[in-house]
Design an enzyme around this catalytic site. Structure first.
Site, PDB file in Angstrom:
ATOM      1  CG  HIS A   1      -1.522  -0.807   1.668  1.00 26.82           C
ATOM      2  ND1 HIS A   1      -1.221  -2.012   2.263  1.00 26.82           N
ATOM      3  CD2 HIS A   1      -3.486  -1.340   1.112  1.00 26.82           C
ATOM      4  CE1 HIS A   1      -2.285  -3.248   2.032  1.00 26.82           C
ATOM      5  NE2 HIS A   1      -3.497  -2.501   2.262  1.00 26.82           N
TER       6      HIS A   1
ATOM      7  CD  GLU B   1      -7.867  -8.366  -1.792  1.00 24.46           C
ATOM      8  OE1 GLU B   1      -7.129  -7.731  -2.077  1.00 24.46           O
ATOM      9  OE2 GLU B   1      -7.900  -9.097   0.149  1.00 24.46           O
TER      10      GLU B   1
ATOM     11  CD  GLU C   1      -7.118 -11.408   2.078  1.00 27.93           C
ATOM     12  OE1 GLU C   1      -6.337 -10.765   1.283  1.00 27.93           O
ATOM     13  OE2 GLU C   1      -7.024 -12.155   3.013  1.00 27.93           O
TER      14      GLU C   1
ATOM     15  CG  HIS D   1     -10.858 -11.228   2.004  1.00 26.62           C
ATOM     16  ND1 HIS D   1     -10.689 -10.757   1.197  1.00 26.62           N
ATOM     17  CD2 HIS D   1     -10.239 -10.746   3.559  1.00 26.62           C
ATOM     18  CE1 HIS D   1      -9.516  -9.814   2.008  1.00 26.62           C
ATOM     19  NE2 HIS D   1      -9.820 -10.131   3.437  1.00 26.62           N
TER      20      HIS D   1
ATOM     21  CG  ASP E   1      -4.217 -11.020  -1.003  1.00 29.88           C
ATOM     22  OD1 ASP E   1      -3.648 -11.096  -2.346  1.00 29.88           O
ATOM     23  OD2 ASP E   1      -4.981 -10.203  -0.891  1.00 29.88           O
TER      24      ASP E   1
ATOM     25  CG  ASP F   1      -9.104 -10.677   6.725  1.00 25.80           C
ATOM     26  OD1 ASP F   1      -8.591 -11.802   6.029  1.00 25.80           O
ATOM     27  OD2 ASP F   1      -9.020  -9.455   6.075  1.00 25.80           O
TER      28      ASP F   1
ATOM     29  CG  ASP G   1      -5.317 -11.249   7.136  1.00 28.39           C
ATOM     30  OD1 ASP G   1      -5.846 -11.851   6.157  1.00 28.39           O
ATOM     31  OD2 ASP G   1      -5.013 -10.221   6.946  1.00 28.39           O
TER      32      ASP G   1
ATOM     33  CG  ASP H   1      -3.201  -9.903   2.805  1.00 29.43           C
ATOM     34  OD1 ASP H   1      -2.954  -9.121   3.768  1.00 29.43           O
ATOM     35  OD2 ASP H   1      -4.315  -9.454   2.366  1.00 29.43           O
TER      36      ASP H   1
HETATM   37  C1  XUL Z   1      -7.918  -6.650   4.210  1.00 32.96           C
HETATM   38  C2  XUL Z   1      -6.944  -6.772   3.142  1.00 32.96           C
HETATM   39  C3  XUL Z   1      -6.084  -6.063   2.282  1.00 32.96           C
HETATM   40  C4  XUL Z   1      -5.805  -6.153   0.727  1.00 32.96           C
HETATM   41  C5  XUL Z   1      -5.261  -5.056   0.767  1.00 32.96           C
HETATM   42  O1  XUL Z   1      -8.154  -7.768   4.477  1.00 32.96           O
HETATM   43  O2  XUL Z   1      -6.735  -8.440   2.195  1.00 32.96           O
HETATM   44  O3  XUL Z   1      -5.016  -5.866   2.797  1.00 32.96           O
HETATM   45  O4  XUL Z   1      -4.981  -7.197   0.473  1.00 32.96           O
HETATM   46  O5  XUL Z   1      -5.651  -4.023   1.114  1.00 32.96           O
HETATM   47 CO    CO Z   2      -6.142  -8.948   0.966  1.00 31.22          CO
END
Ligand code: XUL
Ligand code: CO
Length: 477
Positions: A142, A273, A309, A312, A337, A348, A350, A380
């Site tokens: 980002h 996304e 992702e 997600h 992702d 989330d 991650d 991610d």
């Molecule tokens: C948030 C997410 C972000 C995007 C990029 O859940 O996945 O980090 O991948 O903005």
């Molecule tokens: Co993401």
């Protein structure tokens, strides 16, 4: 008394922050702060970590690949080309381990506790060393992860330019490029009602300016894709929201992004996304099907693909496999992702993907899609709060890469074995009849079907063979 207590809290807080900053150093721990005077220190950030190599499944070395062998060919393609692995800058270099209940737990030795431009540059150097040692050619960012936000848009852009110039210099002579870039439109309070879907027109303009710049720098670095994740594009309640107007605005925003991409000659893929919620209660890019419908409605279908992702996917009540298949059959699968959630936690988290079964299903979709280039597998994913060693950053990525590499090997095995596709083919074999052909070609109206139903009598219904399908799947693990 109240005042005294408040004063004591302040004293304790500043003492705590002193203790925290006293712990952080400005260069690798084993140099004992000897490089602390330098603004733009250029030594080795991971002195104890070797170049990570493939050692095969029997290796016990945590700093080696067991399943990911970059140059090995699987189904006629090198493993590295199936994956196009990428490191997510925000998790690996900006993740602190903080959560809503607790403070940061990670104090990387190169951090000096500031969000200065020189600190940003040092992190960028660490990023390139990390990528090289891991043998990974891509990274994602980002705008505000890699350079500090300024007091004005101009100042933020200037900070970004400085760090981007360094990245450009560091990538010289290497294959390292951004897999994708994106604009952070969710941290700053100006984006509390969204960016492209904000109730404030000034915020829409600011978000556009930020995306414009983020696209420019992604293009400048030779980035291959550009991502839109709308963490605050949605609503908290429909009572105060004009959803139709917000969605129209979002479409205008994407149209402008497409036009600008063409104007600057950026050929990268634009990716949406999907995520159903978090931080916003309802996000407009809920899942792959919702995003596909949005793109169709607004005539943007040919200009975008999706970045799926896995965490997600589960938040939206689907599996990652479902989301990948939905994207694939719509011709929209652009990037993954690669992460996973926690079945008990429910948000989330991650995490790095370590479930070989899930990874095998992911790779079944990728193979069916013929790969995902110019997209790839972006990690991610972050270390858990309690993992605090520098080497954990390597171990986590190695483990995630090995997991999907096993998935690829298994999926290829299953394809070569052929029993699963045979089972699916058999299940639908009644459709290979003349009637099936007529229906699939759109040549069977209701009257004709009624005639056929009477002719056939009660149809025979065969077993779905779900347990057999699972048995075949298991035997490829
Ligand atoms: C948030 C997410 C972000 C995007 C990029 O859940 O996945 O980090 O991948 O903005
Ligand atoms: Co993401």
């Amino acid at each position: 008394m109240k005042k005294f207590c408040f004063f004591m809290i302040l004293v304790c807080l500043s003492l705590a922050s002193f203790l925290v900053s006293a712990e952080s150093q400005t260069c690798p721990a084993d140099l004992e702060g000897k490089c602390s005077d330098s603004d733009d220190w250029q030594g080795e950030f991971f002195p104890g970590i070797p170049q990570i190599k493939y050692e095969g499944p029997s290796s016990k070395n945590p700093l080696a690949y067991r399943w990911y062998n970059a140059e090995e060919e699987i189904l006629g393609r090198k493993m590295k080309d199936w994956f196009r692995f990428s490191v997510a800058f925000w998790h690996t270099f900006r993740g602190t381990g903080g959560d809503p209940f607790g403070a940061a737990t990670k104090y990387w030795p190169w951090e000096d506790g500031t969000n200065s431009v020189s600190m940003a540059k040092r992190r960028m150097r660490a990023n390139f060393e990390f990528l090289k040692k891991l043998g990974v050619d891509w990274w994602c960012f980002h705008d505000r992860d890699i350079a500090p936000d300024g007091n004005t848009l101009e100042e933020s852009n200037k900070n970004l330019d400085e760090v981007i110039e360094l990245a450009k210099e560091l990538q010289k002579g290497s294959k390292i490029r951004p897999l994708w870039g994106t604009a952070q439109l969710f941290l700053h309070p100006r984006y509390m009602h969204g960016g492209a879907t904000s109730s404030e027109v000034g915020v829409y303009a600011y978000a556009a300016a930020q995306v414009k710049k983020a696209m420019e720098v992604t293009h400048y670095l030779g980035g291959e894709n550009y991502v839109f994740w709308g963490g605050r594009e949605g609503y908290q309640t429909l009572l105060n929201t004009d959803m139709e107007r917000e969605l129209d605005h979002m479409a205008r925003f994407f149209e402008a992004a497409v036009a600008y991409k063409k104007k600057i000659g950026f050929n990268g893929t634009l990716l949406i996304e999907p995520k159903p919620q978090e931080p916003t209660k309802h996000q407009y890019d809920w899942d792959a099907a919702t995003a596909a419908n949005f793109l169709r409605k607004y005539g943007l279908f040919d200009e975008f693909k999706l970045n799926i992702e896995c965490n997600h996917a589960t938040l939206s009540g689907h599996t990652c496999h479902h989301e990948l298949e939905t994207a694939r059959i719509n011709g929209l699968l652009g990037n993954i992702d690669a992460n996973t959630g926690d079945a008990q936690t429910g948000w989330d988290t991650d995490q790095f993907l370590t479930d070989v079964g899930e990874a095998t299903m992911v790779m079944m979709s990728v193979i069916k899609n013929g790969g995902i280039a110019p997209g790839g597998f972006n990690f991610d994913a972050k270390l858990r709060r309690e993992s605090t060693d520098v080497e954990d950053l390597f171990i986590a990525h190695i483990s995630g890469m090995d997991t999907v590499a096993r998935g690829l090997r298994n999926a290829a095995k299953m394809l070569e074995d052929g029993r699963l596709s045979e089972l699916v083919g058999k299940r639908y074999s009644s459709w290979n009849s003349e009637l099936g052909k007529q229906i699939e070609e759109g040549k069977a109206d209701f009257e004709y079907l009624e005639k056929k139903a009477k002719e056939f009598g009660e149809p025979k219904v065969a077993s779905a063979k779900q347990e057999l399908a699972e048995m075949i799947f298991q035997s490829a693990m």
